[in-house]
Scaffold this motif. Sequence first.
Motif, PDB file in Angstrom:
ATOM      1  N   THR A  12       1.017  -1.189  -0.183  1.00 21.03           N
ATOM      2  CA  THR A  12       0.039   0.297  -0.212  1.00 21.03           C
ATOM      3  C   THR A  12       0.958   1.393   0.132  1.00 21.03           C
ATOM      4  N   PRO A  13       0.757   2.400  -1.418  1.00 19.83           N
ATOM      5  CA  PRO A  13       1.866   3.520  -1.092  1.00 19.83           C
ATOM      6  C   PRO A  13       1.195   4.314   0.777  1.00 19.83           C
ATOM      7  N   GLY A  14       2.047   4.589   1.410  1.00 22.16           N
ATOM      8  CA  GLY A  14       2.477   5.325   1.809  1.00 22.16           C
ATOM      9  C   GLY A  14       3.599   5.291   3.110  1.00 22.16           C
ATOM     10  N   GLY A  15       3.906   6.651   3.755  1.00 21.17           N
ATOM     11  CA  GLY A  15       4.650   5.865   5.114  1.00 21.17           C
ATOM     12  C   GLY A  15       5.596   7.526   4.327  1.00 21.17           C
ATOM     13  N   CYS A  16       6.902   6.875   5.963  1.00 17.56           N
ATOM     14  CA  CYS A  16       8.407   8.135   5.286  1.00 17.56           C
ATOM     15  C   CYS A  16       9.402   7.435   5.385  1.00 17.56           C
ATOM     16  N   GLU A  17      10.356   7.968   5.541  1.00 19.81           N
ATOM     17  CA  GLU A  17      11.909   7.789   5.855  1.00 19.81           C
ATOM     18  C   GLU A  17      12.256   7.118   6.810  1.00 19.81           C
ATOM     19  N   ARG A  18      10.409   7.031   8.444  1.00 15.87           N
ATOM     20  CA  ARG A  18      11.588   6.490   9.593  1.00 15.87           C
ATOM     21  C   ARG A  18      10.287   5.159   9.035  1.00 15.87           C
ATOM     22  N   ASP A  19       9.358   5.226   8.612  1.00 20.21           N
ATOM     23  CA  ASP A  19       8.401   4.351   8.715  1.00 20.21           C
ATOM     24  C   ASP A  19       7.720   3.662   7.155  1.00 20.21           C
ATOM     25  N   TYR A  20       8.615   2.841   6.428  1.00 20.84           N
ATOM     26  CA  TYR A  20       8.544   1.701   5.484  1.00 20.84           C
ATOM     27  C   TYR A  20       8.457   0.717   5.269  1.00 20.84           C
ATOM     28  N   ASN A  21       8.229  -0.363   4.241  1.00 16.52           N
ATOM     29  CA  ASN A  21       8.849  -1.238   4.190  1.00 16.52           C
ATOM     30  C   ASN A  21       9.535  -1.589   2.516  1.00 16.52           C
ATOM     31  N   VAL A  22       8.839  -0.470   1.118  1.00 17.72           N
ATOM     32  CA  VAL A  22       8.788  -0.446   0.728  1.00 17.72           C
ATOM     33  C   VAL A  22       9.542   1.246  -0.227  1.00 17.72           C
ATOM     34  N   LYS A  23      10.913   1.246  -0.116  1.00 16.10           N
ATOM     35  CA  LYS A  23      11.043   2.680  -0.758  1.00 16.10           C
ATOM     36  C   LYS A  23      11.851   3.057  -2.026  1.00 16.10           C
ATOM     37  N   TRP A  24      11.411   3.454  -2.962  1.00 15.17           N
ATOM     38  CA  TRP A  24      11.336   3.555  -4.394  1.00 15.17           C
ATOM     39  C   TRP A  24      11.781   4.890  -4.965  1.00 15.17           C
ATOM     40  N   ASP A  25      13.484   5.137  -5.286  1.00 13.81           N
ATOM     41  CA  ASP A  25      13.785   6.498  -5.335  1.00 13.81           C
ATOM     42  C   ASP A  25      14.504   6.929  -7.103  1.00 13.81           C
ATOM     43  N   GLY A  26      13.692   5.778  -7.731  1.00 15.77           N
ATOM     44  CA  GLY A  26      13.676   5.572  -9.129  1.00 15.77           C
ATOM     45  C   GLY A  26      14.946   5.468  -9.800  1.00 15.77           C
ATOM     46  N   VAL A  27      16.300   4.199  -9.247  1.00 19.79           N
ATOM     47  CA  VAL A  27      17.338   4.171  -8.933  1.00 19.79           C
ATOM     48  C   VAL A  27      17.404   2.861  -8.217  1.00 19.79           C
ATOM     49  N   THR A  28      17.142   2.509  -7.072  1.00 22.36           N
ATOM     50  CA  THR A  28      17.205   2.070  -5.791  1.00 22.36           C
ATOM     51  C   THR A  28      15.860   1.503  -5.653  1.00 22.36           C
ATOM     52  N   LEU A  29      15.517   0.076  -5.835  1.00 21.83           N
ATOM     53  CA  LEU A  29      14.536  -0.129  -4.790  1.00 21.83           C
ATOM     54  C   LEU A  29      14.730  -0.944  -3.580  1.00 21.83           C
ATOM     55  N   THR A  30      14.447   0.082  -2.662  1.00 26.54           N
ATOM     56  CA  THR A  30      15.543  -0.601  -1.037  1.00 26.54           C
ATOM     57  C   THR A  30      13.793  -1.353  -0.678  1.00 26.54           C
ATOM     58  N   LEU A  31      13.964  -2.317  -0.424  1.00 29.31           N
ATOM     59  CA  LEU A  31      12.983  -3.663   1.076  1.00 29.31           C
ATOM     60  C   LEU A  31      14.015  -3.256   2.612  1.00 29.31           C
ATOM     61  N   ARG A  32      12.467  -2.866   3.477  1.00 27.06           N
ATOM     62  CA  ARG A  32      12.898  -3.008   4.650  1.00 27.06           C
ATOM     63  C   ARG A  32      12.003  -3.835   5.725  1.00 27.06           C
ATOM     64  N   ASN A  33      12.178  -5.397   5.438  1.00 21.66           N
ATOM     65  CA  ASN A  33      11.626  -5.780   6.655  1.00 21.66           C
ATOM     66  C   ASN A  33       9.860  -6.200   5.178  1.00 21.66           C
ATOM     67  N   ALA A  34      10.068  -6.408   4.567  1.00 20.27           N
ATOM     68  CA  ALA A  34       9.029  -6.825   3.152  1.00 20.27           C
ATOM     69  C   ALA A  34       8.410  -7.901   3.382  1.00 20.27           C
ATOM     70  N   TYR A  35       7.185  -8.102   3.403  1.00 23.12           N
ATOM     71  CA  TYR A  35       6.597  -8.876   2.904  1.00 23.12           C
ATOM     72  C   TYR A  35       5.695  -9.100   1.923  1.00 23.12           C
ATOM     73  N   ILE A  36       6.017  -9.480   0.445  1.00 24.82           N
ATOM     74  CA  ILE A  36       4.940  -9.612  -0.519  1.00 24.82           C
ATOM     75  C   ILE A  36       4.353 -10.731  -1.385  1.00 24.82           C
ATOM     76  N   THR A  37       3.029 -10.854  -1.150  1.00 26.66           N
ATOM     77  CA  THR A  37       2.898 -11.894  -2.164  1.00 26.66           C
ATOM     78  C   THR A  37       1.894 -11.375  -3.390  1.00 26.66           C
ATOM     79  N   GLY A  38       1.500 -12.546  -4.172  1.00 27.66           N
ATOM     80  CA  GLY A  38       1.044 -12.170  -5.115  1.00 27.66           C
ATOM     81  C   GLY A  38       1.936 -11.477  -6.163  1.00 27.66           C
ATOM     82  N   GLY A  39       1.252 -10.525  -7.073  1.00 33.49           N
ATOM     83  CA  GLY A  39       2.365 -10.619  -8.061  1.00 33.49           C
ATOM     84  C   GLY A  39       1.829  -9.399  -9.134  1.00 33.49           C
ATOM     85  N   TYR A  40       2.463  -8.680 -10.347  1.00 35.33           N
ATOM     86  CA  TYR A  40       2.036  -8.077 -11.262  1.00 35.33           C
ATOM     87  C   TYR A  40       2.023  -9.457 -12.387  1.00 35.33           C
ATOM     88  N   GLU A  41       1.051  -8.761 -12.886  1.00 36.17           N
ATOM     89  CA  GLU A  41       0.470  -9.984 -14.631  1.00 36.17           C
ATOM     90  C   GLU A  41       1.138  -9.125 -15.261  1.00 36.17           C
TER      91      GLU A  41
END
Length: 202
Positions: A12-41
């Motif tokens: 779900t979109p939302g969060g901030c630098e102190r509170d996120y599981n996924v961050k995208w800056d246009g170059v790097t994708l950062t996962l922080r204790n992320a749990y992702i299921t399902g998929g992009y078709e």
Amino acid sequence: MYARTDEEGRVTPGGCERDYNVKWDGVTLTLRNAYITGGYETTPDFTKGIYFKGSLNLVLIGTNTVTRSDEDQAYYHVTGISVGSDLSITGSGNTSRLIIGGSDAAKYGSDGIDAGSGLYIKDCVVQANGHGEIEPGYTGICAKDELVIENSSVTAASTGFGCGINLSYGDIRIDEASHVTATSGAAGGAVKLSEYGSLYIG
């Protein structure tokens, strides 16, 4: 851009630098204790947990899981992480973990990681699982040009007709600080290299 994941694996979109599981800056994708299921078709028959058309830098913080769902039975081919070119996965040691669950529900099979060019793993722990349901070619880790592993612990496994690691053209390079385990189903192979590829350790 920030996003949070919940216990069901929804992003779900939302969060901030102190509170996120996924961050995208246009170059790097950062996962922080992320749990992702399902998929992009990507097509009606193919789905991918994380998908990027070009080269991707993936940074791991904590333990991150990309897994599949019961909906996989509707698809022929399922992939945990798929990029069109180079994929770089980095962390800060053995506390940086990526776990990719293979799917035995997909009609043909599943790949854990599929890099369209080179795959570079450094300073982290990666566990990638695949499954070949009715035909060979499905892998825990698949890369086209090269696989380079530095200061990391990597497990690549596939069941059924799948193989652990599959390199289409290039070499596998593993430094002395790394530990790598590759396993396969009875009909697959632990490691597959082309006639042009070599394995270098050290």
